[in-house]
Design a protein around this motif. Structure first.
Motif, PDB file in Angstrom:
ATOM      1  N   ARG A   1     -13.683   1.518   3.449  1.00 44.79           N
ATOM      2  CA  ARG A   1     -13.431   0.162   2.915  1.00 44.79           C
ATOM      3  C   ARG A   1     -12.041  -0.334   3.308  1.00 44.79           C
ATOM      4  N   TYR A   2     -11.064   0.574   3.305  1.00 46.90           N
ATOM      5  CA  TYR A   2      -9.675   0.136   3.483  1.00 46.90           C
ATOM      6  C   TYR A   2      -9.094   0.457   4.864  1.00 46.90           C
ATOM      7  N   GLY A   3      -9.970   0.818   5.799  1.00 48.68           N
ATOM      8  CA  GLY A   3      -9.519   0.951   7.182  1.00 48.68           C
ATOM      9  C   GLY A   3      -8.707   2.196   7.479  1.00 48.68           C
ATOM     10  N   ARG A   4      -8.870   3.254   6.691  1.00 49.23           N
ATOM     11  CA  ARG A   4      -8.123   4.483   6.987  1.00 49.23           C
ATOM     12  C   ARG A   4      -8.955   5.366   7.927  1.00 49.23           C
ATOM     13  N   THR A   5      -9.124   4.873   9.149  1.00 49.96           N
ATOM     14  CA  THR A   5      -9.960   5.591  10.122  1.00 49.96           C
ATOM     15  C   THR A   5      -9.339   5.549  11.517  1.00 49.96           C
ATOM     16  N   LYS A   6      -9.824   6.461  12.351  1.00 52.41           N
ATOM     17  CA  LYS A   6      -9.539   6.441  13.778  1.00 52.41           C
ATOM     18  C   LYS A   6     -10.848   6.827  14.464  1.00 52.41           C
ATOM     19  N   VAL A   7     -10.933   6.531  15.746  1.00 50.39           N
ATOM     20  CA  VAL A   7     -12.210   6.732  16.405  1.00 50.39           C
ATOM     21  C   VAL A   7     -12.104   7.847  17.437  1.00 50.39           C
ATOM     22  N   GLY A   8     -13.073   8.755  17.438  1.00 51.07           N
ATOM     23  CA  GLY A   8     -13.096   9.824  18.437  1.00 51.07           C
ATOM     24  C   GLY A   8     -14.410   9.732  19.189  1.00 51.07           C
TER      25      GLY A   8
ATOM     26  N   GLU B   1     -10.277  -6.113  15.173  1.00 52.92           N
ATOM     27  CA  GLU B   1      -8.926  -6.588  14.880  1.00 52.92           C
ATOM     28  C   GLU B   1      -8.931  -8.050  14.439  1.00 52.92           C
ATOM     29  N   ARG B   2      -9.698  -8.858  15.174  1.00 52.33           N
ATOM     30  CA  ARG B   2      -9.772 -10.286  14.817  1.00 52.33           C
ATOM     31  C   ARG B   2     -10.333 -10.477  13.412  1.00 52.33           C
ATOM     32  N   LEU B   3     -11.326  -9.664  13.066  1.00 50.76           N
ATOM     33  CA  LEU B   3     -11.995  -9.834  11.767  1.00 50.76           C
ATOM     34  C   LEU B   3     -11.281  -9.080  10.641  1.00 50.76           C
ATOM     35  N   GLY B   4     -10.381  -8.177  11.013  1.00 57.02           N
ATOM     36  CA  GLY B   4      -9.688  -7.376  10.010  1.00 57.02           C
ATOM     37  C   GLY B   4     -10.624  -6.426   9.277  1.00 57.02           C
TER      38      GLY B   4
ATOM     39  N   ARG C   1     -27.434  -8.302  17.063  1.00 49.90           N
ATOM     40  CA  ARG C   1     -27.886  -9.701  16.988  1.00 49.90           C
ATOM     41  C   ARG C   1     -26.977 -10.574  16.140  1.00 49.90           C
ATOM     42  N   LEU C   2     -26.028  -9.973  15.444  1.00 49.64           N
ATOM     43  CA  LEU C   2     -25.154 -10.773  14.582  1.00 49.64           C
ATOM     44  C   LEU C   2     -23.963 -11.290  15.384  1.00 49.64           C
ATOM     45  N   SER C   3     -23.750 -12.589  15.329  1.00 49.87           N
ATOM     46  CA  SER C   3     -22.626 -13.183  16.063  1.00 49.87           C
ATOM     47  C   SER C   3     -21.321 -12.897  15.315  1.00 49.87           C
ATOM     48  N   GLU C   4     -20.211 -13.144  15.998  1.00 44.88           N
ATOM     49  CA  GLU C   4     -18.906 -12.953  15.359  1.00 44.88           C
ATOM     50  C   GLU C   4     -18.787 -13.819  14.102  1.00 44.88           C
ATOM     51  N   ASP C   5     -19.268 -15.031  14.215  1.00 50.18           N
ATOM     52  CA  ASP C   5     -19.212 -15.941  13.063  1.00 50.18           C
ATOM     53  C   ASP C   5     -20.002 -15.402  11.882  1.00 50.18           C
ATOM     54  N   ALA C   6     -21.194 -14.897  12.196  1.00 51.93           N
ATOM     55  CA  ALA C   6     -22.062 -14.361  11.139  1.00 51.93           C
ATOM     56  C   ALA C   6     -21.407 -13.145  10.482  1.00 51.93           C
ATOM     57  N   ILE C   7     -20.823 -12.262  11.296  1.00 52.86           N
ATOM     58  CA  ILE C   7     -20.192 -11.052  10.751  1.00 52.86           C
ATOM     59  C   ILE C   7     -19.037 -11.443   9.832  1.00 52.86           C
ATOM     60  N   LYS C   8     -18.318 -12.471  10.267  1.00 52.39           N
ATOM     61  CA  LYS C   8     -17.188 -12.945   9.474  1.00 52.39           C
ATOM     62  C   LYS C   8     -17.668 -13.460   8.115  1.00 52.39           C
ATOM     63  N   LYS C   9     -18.739 -14.268   8.156  1.00 52.16           N
ATOM     64  CA  LYS C   9     -19.285 -14.846   6.926  1.00 52.16           C
ATOM     65  C   LYS C   9     -19.767 -13.758   5.978  1.00 52.16           C
ATOM     66  N   LEU C  10     -20.342 -12.705   6.546  1.00 54.44           N
ATOM     67  CA  LEU C  10     -20.967 -11.667   5.708  1.00 54.44           C
ATOM     68  C   LEU C  10     -19.945 -10.758   5.036  1.00 54.44           C
TER      69      LEU C  10
END
Ligand SMILES: [Zn+2]
Length: 226
Positions: free
Chosen positions: A187-194, A147-150, A111-120
């Motif tokens: 926190r620092y994005g040291r992940t990959k997805v399986g 990627e857009r939100l970093g 339910r959270l929009s891109e804008d809301a996620i960015k703000k949070l």
């Protein structure tokens, strides 16, 4: 490198799996760990920590906020449901936890929009949820969003059955097998997805519950502004 399913339920909320069954399934599937994220309760996560027997347990909670669901990872005290998302995030961080938005682009569920996620300013979003219908389609959308939100890309099974534990997992790159290092990697994005999608048998069982709750979610008042 550790393989961890970051979104697993037990029978403390709405899964048919006991804590023992989750632990056994995770080991059988070759995972290094699981995050136990029951809806609005923490007891399953705490029981799993007591029984882990070598498996890494990330204690967590899937919290129903006024603005939509949030996954809290690395907390040991339940955060109450029904608060606004900003306040919820504050309470999670006060315990040193990490905040991930589950299944963000899935209609009605996220339910959270891109804008809301960015703000949070959350730490991550769940880019792959194995139990979601068409997870490949949403994966693409979610990866672009991350990627857009970093923010960090996280994957989990959103398992509600012993058979689906480990269908999706996050690979985290750490120097040490400790909860703190894993939370830092998130926190620092040291992940990959399986990932692989869960079987349709289980998706259909989940969809039954989803359609039963749909009339209520359509009647729900829109969330207050952030
Ligand atoms: Zn869930």
């Amino acid at each position: 490198m550790l393989k961890i399913d970051m979104h697993v339920h037990t029978w403390y909320s709405d899964s048919s799996a006991s804590v023992d069954e989750v632990i056994e399934a995770a080991k059988r599937r070759g995972l290094d760990g699981v995050a136990i994220t029951d809806h609005n309760v923490i007891d399953g996560a705490l029981e799993a920590e007591r029984k882990s027997d070598g498996l890494i347990i990330i204690p967590g909670e899937e919290i129903s906020t006024l603005h939509g669901e949030l996954l809290a990872l690395g907390i040991r005290k339940a955060v109450p449901k029904g608060l606004g998302a900003p306040e919820t995030i504050k309470l999670v961080r006060r315990q040193g936890g990490v905040v991930v938005v589950p299944h963000p682009t899935v209609p009605f569920v996220g339910r959270l929009s891109e804008d809301a996620i960015k703000k949070l300013r959350v730490d991550g979003i769940e880019v792959f949820s194995a139990i979601t219908p068409l997870p490949g389609y949403f994966y693409k959308k979610n990866m672009e969003l991350a990627e857009r939100l970093g923010v960090t890309a996280v994957a989990g099974s959103d398992s509600h059955f012993p058979q689906t534990v480990g269908d999706a997992y996050t690979i985290v790159y750490v120097n040490e097998r400790s909860l703190e290092c894993i939370l830092d990697a998130l926190r620092y994005g040291r992940t990959k997805v399986g990932c692989k999608p869960s079987s349709w048998i289980f998706k259909l069982r989940m969809l039954r519950g989803f359609f039963a709750s749909l009339p209520m979610s359509l009647l729900r008042r829109p969330p207050p502004p952030l």
